[in-house]
Write a protein that holds these residues in place. Structure first.
Motif, PDB file in Angstrom:
ATOM      1  N   GLU A   7       0.829  -1.199   0.000  1.00  0.00           N
ATOM      2  CA  GLU A   7       0.000   0.000   0.000  1.00  0.00           C
ATOM      3  C   GLU A   7       0.868   1.255   0.000  1.00  0.00           C
ATOM      4  OE1 GLU A   7      -2.189  -3.406   1.860  1.00  0.00           O
ATOM      5  OE2 GLU A   7      -0.206  -2.512   2.150  1.00  0.00           O
ATOM      6  N   GLU A   8       1.915   1.255   0.808  1.00  0.00           N
ATOM      7  CA  GLU A   8       2.826   2.399   0.840  1.00  0.00           C
ATOM      8  C   GLU A   8       3.528   2.577  -0.505  1.00  0.00           C
ATOM      9  OE1 GLU A   8       6.737   4.141   3.250  1.00  0.00           O
ATOM     10  OE2 GLU A   8       6.061   2.089   3.624  1.00  0.00           O
ATOM     11  N   ILE A   9       3.977   1.477  -1.085  1.00  0.00           N
ATOM     12  CA  ILE A   9       4.673   1.563  -2.373  1.00  0.00           C
ATOM     13  C   ILE A   9       3.742   2.121  -3.438  1.00  0.00           C
ATOM     14  CG2 ILE A   9       5.800   0.235  -4.203  1.00  0.00           C
ATOM     15  CD1 ILE A   9       6.747  -1.703  -1.982  1.00  0.00           C
ATOM     16  N   ALA A  10       2.495   1.627  -3.461  1.00  0.00           N
ATOM     17  CA  ALA A  10       1.526   2.115  -4.439  1.00  0.00           C
ATOM     18  C   ALA A  10       1.316   3.618  -4.285  1.00  0.00           C
ATOM     19  CB  ALA A  10       0.197   1.374  -4.276  1.00  0.00           C
ATOM     20  N   TRP A  11       1.280   4.093  -3.050  1.00  0.00           N
ATOM     21  CA  TRP A  11       1.087   5.523  -2.775  1.00  0.00           C
ATOM     22  C   TRP A  11       2.312   6.335  -3.182  1.00  0.00           C
ATOM     23  CZ3 TRP A  11       3.091   8.120   1.933  1.00  0.00           C
ATOM     24  CH2 TRP A  11       2.595   9.420   2.096  1.00  0.00           C
ATOM     25  N   ARG A  12       3.492   5.873  -2.791  1.00  0.00           N
ATOM     26  CA  ARG A  12       4.710   6.626  -3.098  1.00  0.00           C
ATOM     27  C   ARG A  12       5.026   6.607  -4.589  1.00  0.00           C
ATOM     28  NH1 ARG A  12       6.951   8.497   1.429  1.00  0.00           N
ATOM     29  NH2 ARG A  12       6.711   7.347   3.399  1.00  0.00           N
ATOM     30  N   ARG A  13       4.613   5.554  -5.302  1.00  0.00           N
ATOM     31  CA  ARG A  13       4.850   5.500  -6.753  1.00  0.00           C
ATOM     32  C   ARG A  13       3.779   6.261  -7.527  1.00  0.00           C
ATOM     33  NH1 ARG A  13       9.738   4.799  -6.899  1.00  0.00           N
ATOM     34  NH2 ARG A  13       9.600   4.354  -9.123  1.00  0.00           N
ATOM     35  N   GLY A  14       2.763   6.767  -6.829  1.00  0.00           N
ATOM     36  CA  GLY A  14       1.712   7.529  -7.500  1.00  0.00           C
ATOM     37  C   GLY A  14       0.630   6.671  -8.113  1.00  0.00           C
ATOM     38  N   PHE A  15       0.556   5.409  -7.719  1.00  0.00           N
ATOM     39  CA  PHE A  15      -0.497   4.527  -8.235  1.00  0.00           C
ATOM     40  C   PHE A  15      -1.852   4.884  -7.625  1.00  0.00           C
ATOM     41  CE2 PHE A  15       2.570   0.623  -8.782  1.00  0.00           C
ATOM     42  CZ  PHE A  15       3.385   1.387  -9.590  1.00  0.00           C
ATOM     43  N   ILE A  16      -1.831   5.354  -6.344  1.00  0.00           N
ATOM     44  CA  ILE A  16      -3.059   5.682  -5.631  1.00  0.00           C
ATOM     45  C   ILE A  16      -2.907   7.051  -4.963  1.00  0.00           C
ATOM     46  CG2 ILE A  16      -3.712   3.275  -5.225  1.00  0.00           C
ATOM     47  CD1 ILE A  16      -2.629   3.542  -2.367  1.00  0.00           C
ATOM     48  N   THR A  17      -4.042   7.608  -4.573  1.00  0.00           N
ATOM     49  CA  THR A  17      -4.072   8.931  -3.947  1.00  0.00           C
ATOM     50  C   THR A  17      -3.983   8.818  -2.421  1.00  0.00           C
ATOM     51  OG1 THR A  17      -6.482   8.913  -3.733  1.00  0.00           O
ATOM     52  CG2 THR A  17      -5.561   9.748  -5.809  1.00  0.00           C
ATOM     53  N   ASP A  18      -3.852   9.975  -1.750  1.00  0.00           N
ATOM     54  CA  ASP A  18      -3.866  10.019  -0.292  1.00  0.00           C
ATOM     55  C   ASP A  18      -5.164   9.412   0.249  1.00  0.00           C
ATOM     56  OD1 ASP A  18      -1.578  11.440  -0.801  1.00  0.00           O
ATOM     57  OD2 ASP A  18      -2.161  13.227   0.310  1.00  0.00           O
ATOM     58  N   LYS A  19      -6.272   9.755  -0.376  1.00  0.00           N
ATOM     59  CA  LYS A  19      -7.572   9.258   0.077  1.00  0.00           C
ATOM     60  C   LYS A  19      -7.645   7.739  -0.046  1.00  0.00           C
ATOM     61  CE  LYS A  19     -12.546   9.667  -0.802  1.00  0.00           C
ATOM     62  NZ  LYS A  19     -13.596  10.330  -1.631  1.00  0.00           N
ATOM     63  N   GLN A  20      -7.156   7.214  -1.151  1.00  0.00           N
ATOM     64  CA  GLN A  20      -7.170   5.762  -1.335  1.00  0.00           C
ATOM     65  C   GLN A  20      -6.277   5.066  -0.309  1.00  0.00           C
ATOM     66  OE1 GLN A  20      -6.128   6.161  -5.564  1.00  0.00           O
ATOM     67  NE2 GLN A  20      -7.856   4.808  -6.033  1.00  0.00           N
ATOM     68  N   LEU A  21      -5.137   5.679   0.026  1.00  0.00           N
ATOM     69  CA  LEU A  21      -4.247   5.100   1.033  1.00  0.00           C
ATOM     70  C   LEU A  21      -4.947   5.054   2.394  1.00  0.00           C
ATOM     71  CD1 LEU A  21      -1.373   4.057   1.733  1.00  0.00           C
ATOM     72  CD2 LEU A  21      -0.820   6.413   2.362  1.00  0.00           C
ATOM     73  N   ARG A  22      -5.654   6.135   2.744  1.00  0.00           N
ATOM     74  CA  ARG A  22      -6.370   6.154   4.017  1.00  0.00           C
ATOM     75  C   ARG A  22      -7.430   5.059   4.066  1.00  0.00           C
ATOM     76  NH1 ARG A  22      -5.634  11.781   3.503  1.00  0.00           N
ATOM     77  NH2 ARG A  22      -7.613  12.021   2.388  1.00  0.00           N
ATOM     78  N   MET A  23      -8.106   4.841   2.964  1.00  0.00           N
ATOM     79  CA  MET A  23      -9.124   3.792   2.913  1.00  0.00           C
ATOM     80  C   MET A  23      -8.502   2.413   3.118  1.00  0.00           C
ATOM     81  SD  MET A  23     -11.474   5.178  -0.267  1.00  0.00           S
ATOM     82  CE  MET A  23     -12.472   3.690  -0.285  1.00  0.00           C
ATOM     83  N   LEU A  24      -7.342   2.188   2.511  1.00  0.00           N
ATOM     84  CA  LEU A  24      -6.661   0.908   2.682  1.00  0.00           C
ATOM     85  C   LEU A  24      -6.192   0.725   4.113  1.00  0.00           C
ATOM     86  CD1 LEU A  24      -4.552   0.838  -0.626  1.00  0.00           C
ATOM     87  CD2 LEU A  24      -6.542  -0.570  -0.081  1.00  0.00           C
ATOM     88  N   GLY A  25      -5.707   1.804   4.723  1.00  0.00           N
ATOM     89  CA  GLY A  25      -5.273   1.722   6.108  1.00  0.00           C
ATOM     90  C   GLY A  25      -6.430   1.473   7.053  1.00  0.00           C
ATOM     91  N   THR A  26      -7.575   2.087   6.769  1.00  0.00           N
ATOM     92  CA  THR A  26      -8.750   1.919   7.615  1.00  0.00           C
ATOM     93  C   THR A  26      -9.226   0.469   7.625  1.00  0.00           C
ATOM     94  OG1 THR A  26      -9.416   4.214   7.211  1.00  0.00           O
ATOM     95  CG2 THR A  26     -11.112   2.705   8.011  1.00  0.00           C
ATOM     96  N   GLU A  27      -9.123  -0.197   6.493  1.00  0.00           N
ATOM     97  CA  GLU A  27      -9.522  -1.602   6.412  1.00  0.00           C
ATOM     98  C   GLU A  27      -8.686  -2.478   7.345  1.00  0.00           C
ATOM     99  OE1 GLU A  27      -9.300  -2.934   2.397  1.00  0.00           O
ATOM    100  OE2 GLU A  27     -10.789  -1.509   1.650  1.00  0.00           O
ATOM    101  N   LEU A  28      -7.461  -2.041   7.643  1.00  0.00           N
ATOM    102  CA  LEU A  28      -6.526  -2.835   8.439  1.00  0.00           C
ATOM    103  C   LEU A  28      -6.210  -2.168   9.779  1.00  0.00           C
ATOM    104  CD1 LEU A  28      -4.060  -3.512   5.473  1.00  0.00           C
ATOM    105  CD2 LEU A  28      -5.791  -5.101   6.329  1.00  0.00           C
TER     106      LEU A  28
END
Length: 290
Positions: free
Chosen positions: A252-273
């Motif tokens: 999830e972090e790699i996807a965010w840092r590489r620009g695959f996903i947005t800040d909002k999408q990262l928060r959603m992934l973190g919330t699931e876990l």
């Protein structure tokens, strides 16, 4: 470039741990084993990925990753009916590869190093035929081994030789141009009835199209197919993460840092876990400035 994760096999060296679950879903410390090779492809900016496994195990991978959209990727799946060798991945994945080049990573391999991302990018940018890696090991007889001439050029790769001519093993990470599909179709099964990746590499050597990148002391590589190696890899990941506070192969972090996903999408992934330390790590990242 496309990416393939080969996550099949019976995992008999890990019995009884793998009698009910495929080895690539066993945990290495805090995450499934397959996160580690998948992260390699992501660090190389490869976003179209094929996971190859058995009919029995594919549903579990699909539950884990789905179609990859949550990570800003496209993940497909293909079935390997029997463990017929690593080179079969290119035959199974022919339609997925299409006219592209391809990176194959084995589902039980873990790589870690400070300059690893740059190494991956260099392998892609300078790809002219095939690029594999050489890693010094104490037990080269257990791997495919590079044979060098007096000028340091690789003249062949020997598969699990009784008397290795060097201590440089070839890890489970390979970059190939599109010719690899036809090469894989033309090689003959070995004595153990498998299509050996070593034969593919030796064909590229014959064509003078194989480059071997040596991975030095700054790199860590684990082939986690045995209980002791699995335990060692888990201890290594725990040490790095607990000491540095940075997670290894957090997809999830790699996807965010590489620009695959947005800040909002990262928060959603973190919330699931969020009930796990892993999820809290992801949520803490959302406070960073990109």
């Amino acid at each position: 470039m496309k990416g393939i994760v080969l996550a099949g096999g019976s995992g008999t060296r890990l019995y009884p741990a793998t009698k009910a679950i495929v080895k690539q879903l066993l945990p290495i410390y805090d995450k499934p084993m397959i996160y580690y090779p998948l992260s390699v492809l992501m660090l190389a900016d490869i976003r179209e990925i094929l996971i190859i496994s058995t009919a029995k195990d594919l549903p579990a991978f699909k539950r884990l990753f789905g179609d990859g959209k949550k990570l800003g990727m496209r993940i497909s799946y293909a079935q390997q009916n029997a463990p017929m060798g690593l080179a079969e991945a290119f035959i199974i994945g022919e339609s997925f590869i299409g006219a592209d080049s391809v990176c194959l990573v084995l589902g039980d391999n873990l790589f870690y190093g400070q300059n690893f991302t740059e190494i991956l990018k260099k392998a892609i940018l300078k790809l002219d035929g095939a690029t594999v890696f050489g890693y010094p090991v104490k037990n080269p007889q257990d791997f495919g081994v590079c044979v060098f001439d007096n000028n340091g050029n690789v003249t062949s790769i020997e598969e699990k030789p009784k008397n290795p001519k060097s201590n440089y093993a070839v890890p489970g990470l390979y970059f190939y141009d599109n010719d690899v599909v036809e090469i894989a179709k033309q090689i003959e099964p070995s004595a153990r009835g498998e299509l050996e990746i070593t034969e593919v590499n030796n064909e590229y050597i014959k064509r003078k199209k194989l480059h071997v990148q040596i991975l030095g002391r700054g790199m860590a590589w684990f082939d986690t197919g045995s209980p002791s190696a699995l335990q060692s890899a888990g201890a290594f990941v725990e040490m790095i993460q607990c000491r540095q506070g940075n997670y290894i192969s957090c997809i999830e972090e790699i996807a965010w840092r590489r620009g695959f996903i947005t800040d909002k999408q990262l928060r959603m992934l973190g919330t699931e876990l969020k009930n796990s330390e892993y999820g809290q790590y992801i949520l803490n990242l959302t406070g960073e400035k990109t």
